[in-house]
Design a protein around this motif. Structure first.
Motif, PDB file in Angstrom:
ATOM      1  N   GLY A  21       0.819  -1.198   0.000  1.00  0.00           N
ATOM      2  CA  GLY A  21       0.000   0.000   0.000  1.00  0.00           C
ATOM      3  C   GLY A  21       0.856   1.253   0.000  1.00  0.00           C
ATOM      4  O   GLY A  21       2.086   1.200   0.081  1.00  0.00           O
ATOM      5  N   LEU A  22       0.181   2.381  -0.053  1.00  0.00           N
ATOM      6  CA  LEU A  22       0.875   3.666  -0.059  1.00  0.00           C
ATOM      7  C   LEU A  22       1.239   4.128   1.339  1.00  0.00           C
ATOM      8  O   LEU A  22       2.384   4.521   1.602  1.00  0.00           O
ATOM      9  CB  LEU A  22      -0.015   4.720  -0.733  1.00  0.00           C
ATOM     10  N   TYR A  23       0.304   4.042   2.266  1.00  0.00           N
ATOM     11  CA  TYR A  23       0.435   4.776   3.527  1.00  0.00           C
ATOM     12  C   TYR A  23       1.601   4.312   4.388  1.00  0.00           C
ATOM     13  O   TYR A  23       2.424   5.110   4.827  1.00  0.00           O
ATOM     14  CB  TYR A  23      -0.872   4.688   4.331  1.00  0.00           C
ATOM     15  N   ASP A  24       1.681   3.013   4.654  1.00  0.00           N
ATOM     16  CA  ASP A  24       2.722   2.569   5.584  1.00  0.00           C
ATOM     17  C   ASP A  24       4.104   2.621   4.957  1.00  0.00           C
ATOM     18  O   ASP A  24       5.095   2.860   5.643  1.00  0.00           O
ATOM     19  CB  ASP A  24       2.424   1.159   6.099  1.00  0.00           C
ATOM     20  N   ARG A  25       4.184   2.415   3.657  1.00  0.00           N
ATOM     21  CA  ARG A  25       5.491   2.532   3.013  1.00  0.00           C
ATOM     22  C   ARG A  25       5.954   3.996   2.991  1.00  0.00           C
ATOM     23  O   ARG A  25       7.145   4.280   3.153  1.00  0.00           O
ATOM     24  CB  ARG A  25       5.458   1.950   1.605  1.00  0.00           C
ATOM     25  N   ALA A  26       5.010   4.930   2.811  1.00  0.00           N
ATOM     26  CA  ALA A  26       5.381   6.348   2.875  1.00  0.00           C
ATOM     27  C   ALA A  26       5.820   6.720   4.288  1.00  0.00           C
ATOM     28  O   ALA A  26       6.810   7.451   4.475  1.00  0.00           O
ATOM     29  CB  ALA A  26       4.208   7.222   2.429  1.00  0.00           C
ATOM     30  N   LEU A  27       5.115   6.203   5.293  1.00  0.00           N
ATOM     31  CA  LEU A  27       5.546   6.428   6.678  1.00  0.00           C
ATOM     32  C   LEU A  27       6.936   5.840   6.899  1.00  0.00           C
ATOM     33  O   LEU A  27       7.781   6.435   7.578  1.00  0.00           O
ATOM     34  CB  LEU A  27       4.558   5.777   7.652  1.00  0.00           C
ATOM     35  N   GLY A  28       7.171   4.672   6.330  1.00  0.00           N
ATOM     36  CA  GLY A  28       8.471   4.029   6.475  1.00  0.00           C
ATOM     37  C   GLY A  28       9.583   4.876   5.883  1.00  0.00           C
ATOM     38  O   GLY A  28      10.667   4.999   6.469  1.00  0.00           O
ATOM     39  N   ILE A  29       9.324   5.467   4.724  1.00  0.00           N
ATOM     40  CA  ILE A  29      10.330   6.330   4.101  1.00  0.00           C
ATOM     41  C   ILE A  29      10.667   7.498   5.019  1.00  0.00           C
ATOM     42  O   ILE A  29      11.845   7.845   5.212  1.00  0.00           O
ATOM     43  CB  ILE A  29       9.833   6.836   2.733  1.00  0.00           C
ATOM     44  N   MET A  30       9.655   8.106   5.605  1.00  0.00           N
ATOM     45  CA  MET A  30       9.927   9.265   6.461  1.00  0.00           C
ATOM     46  C   MET A  30      10.688   8.855   7.722  1.00  0.00           C
ATOM     47  O   MET A  30      11.529   9.614   8.230  1.00  0.00           O
ATOM     48  CB  MET A  30       8.630   9.975   6.812  1.00  0.00           C
ATOM     49  N   TYR A  31      10.445   7.646   8.225  1.00  0.00           N
ATOM     50  CA  TYR A  31      11.228   7.160   9.370  1.00  0.00           C
ATOM     51  C   TYR A  31      12.680   6.947   8.956  1.00  0.00           C
ATOM     52  O   TYR A  31      13.611   7.359   9.667  1.00  0.00           O
ATOM     53  CB  TYR A  31      10.623   5.859   9.896  1.00  0.00           C
ATOM     54  N   LEU A  32      12.892   6.334   7.798  1.00  0.00           N
ATOM     55  CA  LEU A  32      14.261   6.105   7.313  1.00  0.00           C
ATOM     56  C   LEU A  32      14.979   7.421   7.063  1.00  0.00           C
ATOM     57  O   LEU A  32      16.155   7.575   7.417  1.00  0.00           O
ATOM     58  CB  LEU A  32      14.238   5.246   6.048  1.00  0.00           C
ATOM     59  N   TRP A  33      14.290   8.395   6.473  1.00  0.00           N
ATOM     60  CA  TRP A  33      14.910   9.706   6.264  1.00  0.00           C
ATOM     61  C   TRP A  33      15.220  10.386   7.598  1.00  0.00           C
ATOM     62  O   TRP A  33      16.239  11.074   7.733  1.00  0.00           O
ATOM     63  CB  TRP A  33      14.003  10.602   5.433  1.00  0.00           C
ATOM     64  N   GLY A  34      14.336  10.211   8.577  1.00  0.00           N
ATOM     65  CA  GLY A  34      14.595  10.805   9.889  1.00  0.00           C
ATOM     66  C   GLY A  34      15.870  10.267  10.508  1.00  0.00           C
ATOM     67  O   GLY A  34      16.695  11.031  11.037  1.00  0.00           O
ATOM     68  N   LEU A  35      16.055   8.951  10.433  1.00  0.00           N
ATOM     69  CA  LEU A  35      17.290   8.351  10.934  1.00  0.00           C
ATOM     70  C   LEU A  35      18.501   8.872  10.162  1.00  0.00           C
ATOM     71  O   LEU A  35      19.519   9.249  10.738  1.00  0.00           O
ATOM     72  CB  LEU A  35      17.215   6.824  10.821  1.00  0.00           C
ATOM     73  N   TRP A  36      18.374   8.891   8.846  1.00  0.00           N
ATOM     74  CA  TRP A  36      19.492   9.300   7.989  1.00  0.00           C
ATOM     75  C   TRP A  36      19.848  10.773   8.229  1.00  0.00           C
ATOM     76  O   TRP A  36      21.032  11.117   8.369  1.00  0.00           O
ATOM     77  CB  TRP A  36      19.110   9.076   6.536  1.00  0.00           C
ATOM     78  N   ASP A  37      18.841  11.626   8.274  1.00  0.00           N
ATOM     79  CA  ASP A  37      19.103  13.052   8.455  1.00  0.00           C
ATOM     80  C   ASP A  37      19.748  13.343   9.804  1.00  0.00           C
ATOM     81  O   ASP A  37      20.624  14.213   9.916  1.00  0.00           O
ATOM     82  CB  ASP A  37      17.807  13.850   8.316  1.00  0.00           C
ATOM     83  N   ALA A  38      19.327  12.597  10.841  1.00  0.00           N
ATOM     84  CA  ALA A  38      19.941  12.777  12.163  1.00  0.00           C
ATOM     85  C   ALA A  38      21.417  12.384  12.127  1.00  0.00           C
ATOM     86  O   ALA A  38      22.268  13.061  12.716  1.00  0.00           O
ATOM     87  CB  ALA A  38      19.191  11.950  13.209  1.00  0.00           C
ATOM     88  N   GLU A  79      23.316  12.468   9.468  1.00  0.00           N
ATOM     89  CA  GLU A  79      24.000  13.484   8.660  1.00  0.00           C
ATOM     90  C   GLU A  79      24.341  14.724   9.476  1.00  0.00           C
ATOM     91  O   GLU A  79      25.357  15.378   9.245  1.00  0.00           O
ATOM     92  CB  GLU A  79      23.132  13.880   7.463  1.00  0.00           C
ATOM     93  N   ARG A  80      23.469  15.067  10.460  1.00  0.00           N
ATOM     94  CA  ARG A  80      23.752  16.221  11.312  1.00  0.00           C
ATOM     95  C   ARG A  80      25.030  15.994  12.130  1.00  0.00           C
ATOM     96  O   ARG A  80      25.771  16.913  12.420  1.00  0.00           O
ATOM     97  CB  ARG A  80      22.580  16.470  12.265  1.00  0.00           C
ATOM     98  N   VAL A  81      25.260  14.743  12.505  1.00  0.00           N
ATOM     99  CA  VAL A  81      26.414  14.416  13.340  1.00  0.00           C
ATOM    100  C   VAL A  81      27.673  14.282  12.501  1.00  0.00           C
ATOM    101  O   VAL A  81      28.743  14.804  12.838  1.00  0.00           O
ATOM    102  CB  VAL A  81      26.158  13.115  14.135  1.00  0.00           C
ATOM    103  N   GLU A  82      27.553  13.555  11.375  1.00  0.00           N
ATOM    104  CA  GLU A  82      28.734  13.292  10.541  1.00  0.00           C
ATOM    105  C   GLU A  82      28.321  13.165   9.086  1.00  0.00           C
ATOM    106  O   GLU A  82      28.053  12.056   8.608  1.00  0.00           O
ATOM    107  CB  GLU A  82      29.456  12.017  10.993  1.00  0.00           C
ATOM    108  N   PRO A  83      28.272  14.280   8.364  1.00  0.00           N
ATOM    109  CA  PRO A  83      27.855  14.225   6.961  1.00  0.00           C
ATOM    110  C   PRO A  83      28.769  13.323   6.134  1.00  0.00           C
ATOM    111  O   PRO A  83      29.980  13.277   6.354  1.00  0.00           O
ATOM    112  CB  PRO A  83      27.972  15.679   6.495  1.00  0.00           C
ATOM    113  N   ILE A  84      28.180  12.633   5.180  1.00  0.00           N
ATOM    114  CA  ILE A  84      28.943  11.694   4.356  1.00  0.00           C
ATOM    115  C   ILE A  84      30.061  12.379   3.607  1.00  0.00           C
ATOM    116  O   ILE A  84      31.162  11.852   3.477  1.00  0.00           O
ATOM    117  CB  ILE A  84      27.997  10.959   3.387  1.00  0.00           C
ATOM    118  N   HIS A  85      29.849  13.607   3.111  1.00  0.00           N
ATOM    119  CA  HIS A  85      30.898  14.245   2.307  1.00  0.00           C
ATOM    120  C   HIS A  85      32.149  14.505   3.137  1.00  0.00           C
ATOM    121  O   HIS A  85      33.252  14.517   2.611  1.00  0.00           O
ATOM    122  CB  HIS A  85      30.388  15.540   1.669  1.00  0.00           C
TER     123      HIS A  85
END
Length: 362
Positions: A331-348, A350-356
């Motif tokens: 479905g759309l809803y839970d996979r979209a929620l999942g993406i935002m959770y994954l981005w939240g982890l990733w963005d946090a 990145e704040r500590v140690e950006p890949i570049h």
């Protein structure tokens, strides 16, 4: 990390490309020609049709899931060479439209197995469920009936043209051992990987789901040691892995974080999803949130970030939420929620140690 979203095609998916485009950070679709039988060469006009559909929304076609492997290849029959040539021709066509990764699997007969598609959870949502004691005793023909009941949408890995020959397939696999299957996989890889490398495509095998034998059929891509063996068959960057945390996570003995650390250079595609595994061997697919399952999703995302992962990732199976009528798990809803959770982890992270910075950039 490059976020993509699985889409089954116009008229074969309840989720539209316009919906996918609105999910933050999603840049492409994970697609296939689901109406082309396994073993047949994909027609260029159909490939171009999907490219045109995606291009209207600015979405790329970099990842295909799946170009299915014909059973004759898995069985090592003399007819396999014809199907391998069709596979090679399809690889060459996909390269012409910019495909970078082909996800495939080498599971006999069934690509995945669950005993219930809409198991009710405590919060009222439903999810895919695997009941170990039931799968041990169920007639596979009854399982096929349950999976395909009242479905107007194709179920990946349970295509009618394949399952119509279920009796003969089970008969054909009698006496086929895990070692036989490894030999047949090696034959396939030695034929297709050099072509994929020449075309700039990475083949990425999906683990067995669940990662153990069912119905007496061998399963071979089940854990870390099997991945080592796989990568050693053809030592090429085009011989890679689709690391699915949900499939491997169904066996608590699998250390997925260790797999990422060991194989990160050969993981062009990641399926990130959570499951809750019970003491009796049952498991249910949960939200992507770490606390809701048994799989350390936060640790997995951190492991990818530690290695500066720039491959493709998608949320995998989701729950069915808010009365959504959809393909089970997709479905759309839970996979979209999942993406935002994954981005939240990733963005946090990145704040500590950006890949570049890890790569030495200023």
């Amino acid at each position: 990390m490059r976020m993509v979203f699985r889409w089954f095609g116009e008229g074969n998916d309840t989720v539209s490309l316009s919906h996918i485009k609105q999910i933050p950070g999603v840049e492409g679709i994970v697609w296939a020609l689901h109406d082309v039988p396994a073993g047949e060469e994909w027609p260029m006009e159909k490939i171009l049709e999907v490219r045109g559909q995606a291009a209207k929304y600015g979405l790329h076609l970099d990842v295909v899931e799946s170009v299915n492997v014909h059973e004759d290849i898995k069985l090592g029959r003399p007819t396999r060479d014809r199907y391998i040539q069709n596979y090679i021709a399809t690889i060459e066509k996909l390269a012409k439209v910019g495909v970078k990764v082909i996800c495939y699997n080498f599971m006999p007969v069934f690509d995945w197995a669950r005993t219930e598609l809409h198991k009710k959870m405590d919060d009222g949502s439903t999810a895919l469920f695997f009941e170990k004691s039931r799968i041990d005793g169920i007639d596979p023909f009854k399982l096929v009936e349950d999976i395909n009941r009242n479905s107007t949408l194709t179920m990946p890995g349970w295509e009618p043209e394949r399952l119509a020959h279920l009796t003969s397939l089970f008969e054909a696999y009698k006496g086929v051992s895990a070692e036989d299957l490894w030999e047949h996989l090696a034959y396939f890889l030695k034929a297709v990987v050099p072509v994929a490398e020449r075309c700039g495509i990475q083949m990425a095998i999906h683990p067995d789901d669940p990662p153990w034998p069912i119905f007496g059929l061998p399963r071979i891509i089940t854990g870390q040691e099997s991945l080592r063996r796989l990568l050693g068959i053809v030592d090429s960057p085009s011989n890679g892995i689709t690391l699915c945390s949900g499939s491997f996570g169904a066996n608590p003995e699998n250390d997925i974080i260790a797999m990422i650390h060991e194989f990160h250079e050969r993981i062009p595609f990641a399926h990130i999803r959570n499951v809750r595994v019970y003491d009796n061997g049952d498991f249910i697919e949960t939200s992507h949130r770490t606390q809701d399952g048994t799989v350390d999703i936060a640790g997995i995302v951190k492991a990818y970030h530690d290695h500066g992962f720039t491959g493709y990732a998608r949320p995998d199976h989701g729950r069915h939420l808010w009365d959504e009528e959809c393909r089970p798990g997709y479905g759309l809803y839970d996979r979209a929620l999942g993406i935002m959770y994954l981005w939240g982890l990733w963005d946090a992270l990145e704040r500590v140690e950006p890949i570049h910075r890890k790569e030495g950039a200023v």
